[in-house]
Scaffold this motif. Structure first.
Motif, PDB file in Angstrom:
ATOM      1  N   TRP A   1      46.251  44.130  37.213  1.00 37.15           N
ATOM      2  CA  TRP A   1      45.294  43.418  38.036  1.00 37.15           C
ATOM      3  C   TRP A   1      45.943  42.343  38.899  1.00 37.15           C
ATOM      4  O   TRP A   1      45.390  41.927  39.904  1.00 37.15           O
ATOM      5  CB  TRP A   1      44.202  42.792  37.179  1.00 37.15           C
ATOM      6  N   GLN A   2      47.159  41.929  38.519  1.00 35.15           N
ATOM      7  CA  GLN A   2      47.818  40.903  39.316  1.00 35.15           C
ATOM      8  C   GLN A   2      48.135  41.416  40.718  1.00 35.15           C
ATOM      9  O   GLN A   2      48.124  40.654  41.678  1.00 35.15           O
ATOM     10  CB  GLN A   2      49.088  40.433  38.614  1.00 35.15           C
ATOM     11  N   GLY A   3      48.381  42.741  40.817  1.00 34.97           N
ATOM     12  CA  GLY A   3      48.600  43.320  42.135  1.00 34.97           C
ATOM     13  C   GLY A   3      47.355  43.279  42.991  1.00 34.97           C
ATOM     14  O   GLY A   3      47.430  43.163  44.219  1.00 34.97           O
ATOM     15  N   LEU A   4      46.204  43.361  42.341  1.00 36.02           N
ATOM     16  CA  LEU A   4      44.941  43.321  43.075  1.00 36.02           C
ATOM     17  C   LEU A   4      44.733  41.968  43.736  1.00 36.02           C
ATOM     18  O   LEU A   4      44.087  41.871  44.777  1.00 36.02           O
ATOM     19  CB  LEU A   4      43.775  43.631  42.126  1.00 36.02           C
ATOM     20  N   THR A   5      45.308  40.914  43.164  1.00 34.24           N
ATOM     21  CA  THR A   5      45.152  39.593  43.768  1.00 34.24           C
ATOM     22  C   THR A   5      45.805  39.531  45.146  1.00 34.24           C
ATOM     23  O   THR A   5      45.439  38.698  45.977  1.00 34.24           O
ATOM     24  CB  THR A   5      45.754  38.497  42.870  1.00 34.24           C
ATOM     25  N   GLU A   6      46.771  40.418  45.398  1.00 35.88           N
ATOM     26  CA  GLU A   6      47.394  40.471  46.720  1.00 35.88           C
ATOM     27  C   GLU A   6      46.451  41.114  47.731  1.00 35.88           C
ATOM     28  O   GLU A   6      46.536  40.840  48.925  1.00 35.88           O
ATOM     29  CB  GLU A   6      48.713  41.237  46.645  1.00 35.88           C
ATOM     30  N   VAL A   7      45.562  41.977  47.249  1.00 37.27           N
ATOM     31  CA  VAL A   7      44.578  42.622  48.116  1.00 37.27           C
ATOM     32  C   VAL A   7      43.379  41.709  48.320  1.00 37.27           C
ATOM     33  O   VAL A   7      42.828  41.606  49.423  1.00 37.27           O
ATOM     34  CB  VAL A   7      44.121  43.967  47.500  1.00 37.27           C
TER      35      VAL A   7
ATOM     36  N   GLY B   1      40.735  36.660  37.434  1.00 41.24           N
ATOM     37  CA  GLY B   1      41.141  37.033  36.091  1.00 41.24           C
ATOM     38  C   GLY B   1      40.375  38.224  35.573  1.00 41.24           C
ATOM     39  O   GLY B   1      39.718  38.948  36.327  1.00 41.24           O
ATOM     40  N   VAL B   2      40.470  38.426  34.265  1.00 40.59           N
ATOM     41  CA  VAL B   2      39.805  39.540  33.579  1.00 40.59           C
ATOM     42  C   VAL B   2      39.086  38.966  32.360  1.00 40.59           C
ATOM     43  O   VAL B   2      39.671  38.189  31.594  1.00 40.59           O
ATOM     44  CB  VAL B   2      40.823  40.612  33.134  1.00 40.59           C
ATOM     45  N   LEU B   3      37.826  39.366  32.194  1.00 37.27           N
ATOM     46  CA  LEU B   3      37.040  38.930  31.047  1.00 37.27           C
ATOM     47  C   LEU B   3      36.888  40.090  30.078  1.00 37.27           C
ATOM     48  O   LEU B   3      36.535  41.199  30.475  1.00 37.27           O
ATOM     49  CB  LEU B   3      35.656  38.448  31.500  1.00 37.27           C
ATOM     50  N   GLU B   4      37.134  39.816  28.786  1.00 37.02           N
ATOM     51  CA  GLU B   4      36.992  40.826  27.738  1.00 37.02           C
ATOM     52  C   GLU B   4      36.005  40.316  26.696  1.00 37.02           C
ATOM     53  O   GLU B   4      36.095  39.167  26.264  1.00 37.02           O
ATOM     54  CB  GLU B   4      38.341  41.091  27.070  1.00 37.02           C
TER      55      GLU B   4
ATOM     56  N   GLU C   1      35.292  44.146  43.407  1.00 36.64           N
ATOM     57  CA  GLU C   1      36.543  43.395  43.451  1.00 36.64           C
ATOM     58  C   GLU C   1      37.378  43.692  44.697  1.00 36.64           C
ATOM     59  O   GLU C   1      38.304  42.955  45.015  1.00 36.64           O
ATOM     60  CB  GLU C   1      37.377  43.662  42.189  1.00 36.64           C
ATOM     61  N   TYR C   2      37.040  44.789  45.407  1.00 34.88           N
ATOM     62  CA  TYR C   2      37.761  45.119  46.643  1.00 34.88           C
ATOM     63  C   TYR C   2      37.033  44.607  47.881  1.00 34.88           C
ATOM     64  O   TYR C   2      37.486  44.818  48.998  1.00 34.88           O
ATOM     65  CB  TYR C   2      37.960  46.631  46.743  1.00 34.88           C
ATOM     66  N   GLY C   3      35.869  43.965  47.672  1.00 29.46           N
ATOM     67  CA  GLY C   3      35.095  43.471  48.797  1.00 29.46           C
ATOM     68  C   GLY C   3      34.153  44.496  49.378  1.00 29.46           C
ATOM     69  O   GLY C   3      33.539  44.248  50.420  1.00 29.46           O
ATOM     70  N   SER C   4      33.999  45.654  48.720  1.00 26.33           N
ATOM     71  CA  SER C   4      33.093  46.697  49.185  1.00 26.33           C
ATOM     72  C   SER C   4      31.685  46.440  48.652  1.00 26.33           C
ATOM     73  O   SER C   4      31.520  45.909  47.542  1.00 26.33           O
ATOM     74  CB  SER C   4      33.567  48.073  48.714  1.00 26.33           C
ATOM     75  N   TYR C   5      30.669  46.832  49.427  1.00 27.57           N
ATOM     76  CA  TYR C   5      29.292  46.629  48.982  1.00 27.57           C
ATOM     77  C   TYR C   5      29.046  47.393  47.687  1.00 27.57           C
ATOM     78  O   TYR C   5      29.459  48.537  47.531  1.00 27.57           O
ATOM     79  CB  TYR C   5      28.306  47.092  50.046  1.00 27.57           C
ATOM     80  N   SER C   6      28.357  46.752  46.760  1.00 30.98           N
ATOM     81  CA  SER C   6      28.047  47.373  45.480  1.00 30.98           C
ATOM     82  C   SER C   6      26.767  46.755  44.948  1.00 30.98           C
ATOM     83  O   SER C   6      26.645  45.524  44.882  1.00 30.98           O
ATOM     84  CB  SER C   6      29.188  47.148  44.485  1.00 30.98           C
ATOM     85  N   GLN C   7      25.812  47.587  44.555  1.00 34.64           N
ATOM     86  CA  GLN C   7      24.562  47.073  44.002  1.00 34.64           C
ATOM     87  C   GLN C   7      24.788  46.308  42.703  1.00 34.64           C
ATOM     88  O   GLN C   7      24.068  45.348  42.412  1.00 34.64           O
ATOM     89  CB  GLN C   7      23.580  48.221  43.750  1.00 34.64           C
TER      90      GLN C   7
ATOM     91  N   LEU D   1      39.386  35.376  28.229  1.00 36.02           N
ATOM     92  CA  LEU D   1      39.508  35.268  29.682  1.00 36.02           C
ATOM     93  C   LEU D   1      40.983  35.153  30.026  1.00 36.02           C
ATOM     94  O   LEU D   1      41.640  34.174  29.663  1.00 36.02           O
ATOM     95  CB  LEU D   1      38.740  34.050  30.196  1.00 36.02           C
ATOM     96  N   THR D   2      41.501  36.165  30.705  1.00 35.42           N
ATOM     97  CA  THR D   2      42.902  36.173  31.111  1.00 35.42           C
ATOM     98  C   THR D   2      42.990  35.779  32.579  1.00 35.42           C
ATOM     99  O   THR D   2      42.450  36.471  33.449  1.00 35.42           O
ATOM    100  CB  THR D   2      43.533  37.562  30.906  1.00 35.42           C
ATOM    101  N   LEU D   3      43.649  34.659  32.842  1.00 41.24           N
ATOM    102  CA  LEU D   3      43.906  34.205  34.202  1.00 41.24           C
ATOM    103  C   LEU D   3      45.336  34.568  34.564  1.00 41.24           C
ATOM    104  O   LEU D   3      46.051  35.181  33.771  1.00 41.24           O
ATOM    105  CB  LEU D   3      43.675  32.695  34.298  1.00 41.24           C
ATOM    106  N   LEU D   4      45.745  34.197  35.759  1.00 39.02           N
ATOM    107  CA  LEU D   4      47.057  34.633  36.224  1.00 39.02           C
ATOM    108  C   LEU D   4      48.178  34.126  35.324  1.00 39.02           C
ATOM    109  O   LEU D   4      49.136  34.849  35.057  1.00 39.02           O
ATOM    110  CB  LEU D   4      47.275  34.149  37.666  1.00 39.02           C
ATOM    111  N   HIS D   5      48.037  32.898  34.813  1.00 37.86           N
ATOM    112  CA  HIS D   5      49.145  32.310  34.058  1.00 37.86           C
ATOM    113  C   HIS D   5      48.768  31.899  32.637  1.00 37.86           C
ATOM    114  O   HIS D   5      49.560  31.227  31.965  1.00 37.86           O
ATOM    115  CB  HIS D   5      49.702  31.089  34.805  1.00 37.86           C
ATOM    116  N   GLU D   6      47.580  32.269  32.187  1.00 39.77           N
ATOM    117  CA  GLU D   6      47.206  31.913  30.814  1.00 39.77           C
ATOM    118  C   GLU D   6      46.127  32.851  30.297  1.00 39.77           C
ATOM    119  O   GLU D   6      45.394  33.468  31.070  1.00 39.77           O
ATOM    120  CB  GLU D   6      46.729  30.459  30.728  1.00 39.77           C
TER     121      GLU D   6
END
Length: 206
Positions: free
Chosen positions: A1-7, A13-16, A39-45, A97-102
């Motif tokens: 998911w860290q690669g997705l932050t570049e997009v 982060g990710v919630l589990e 998460e990609y900015g596309s419309y979603s109901q 909750l996983t953030l980029l650095h913790e």
């Protein structure tokens, strides 16, 4: 998911939680966009999970709010209703909750419904992110303790970090189901080894 932050830099982060639910968490400059975008900015109901736009992540506010739709399909926070059962919380005692650095671990301490209509006698102002005093903190937190659906309360301390999961509820008009969590140490971390005792030297050995 860290690669997705570049997009998309809105990915925070990710919630589990629960039975392996794992979803991206977003944050925009307002609380409207991710109601209907993925998460990609596309419309979603079904939208996305998102942190309140007013929350500061670094340095962190004491209280973070994460919102998500209560989808009939179970998507997003559609399965959050399972926290209404104490047995479910006991079987799934942590939210991660996983953030980029913790990586942050939380335990649910209260599950309840609140109303967001300020004219209602059941209205509760959820949107408090930091507290001016310990008394303010306890007054806020004890509302959850006193109105919880069942007792799983673990008394938080004024320096604890709080996470609240929020979704639509149909118990009252304009109501929300909330799962209140407090941060705990990593429950899966190996305990630190005890220091090896230094052997005493007897007088004769000396």
């Amino acid at each position: 998911w860290q690669g997705l932050t570049e997009v998309n830099g809105d990915v925070k982060g990710v919630l589990e939680w629960g039975d392996g639910e794992k979803l991206y968490v977003m944050q925009d400059h307002d609380n409207d966009y991710y109601l209907h975008h993925d998460e990609y900015g596309s419309y979603s109901q079904r939208g996305s999970l998102f942190i309140d736009a007013r929350n500061v992540l670094d340095p962190p506010d004491q209280n973070w709010l994460i919102y998500g739709h209560n989808m009939a399909s179970g998507a997003m926070f559609g399965r959050l209703n399972r926290y209404r059962e104490r047995s479910f919380v006991e079987a799934h005692p942590y939210v991660v909750l996983t953030l980029l650095h913790e990586r942050l671990y939380y335990e649910p301490i209260a599950v309840l419904d609140i109303e967001t209509d300020e004219s209602s006698r059941r209205f509760f102002r959820l949107w408090e992110f930091n507290f001016e005093s310990d008394d303010d903190f306890y007054e806020y937190m004890h509302y959850f303790r006193d109105n919880a659906a069942y007792d799983i309360w673990q008394e938080p301390e004024p320096d604890d970090r709080i996470l609240i999961l929020v979704t639509c509820s149909y118990v009252y008009n304009n109501s929300r189901l909330i799962v209140v969590c407090r941060q705990v140490p990593d429950p899966y971390a190996a305990p630190e080894p005890s220091p090896t005792p230094i052997p005493l030297i007897s007088e004769s050995e000396y």
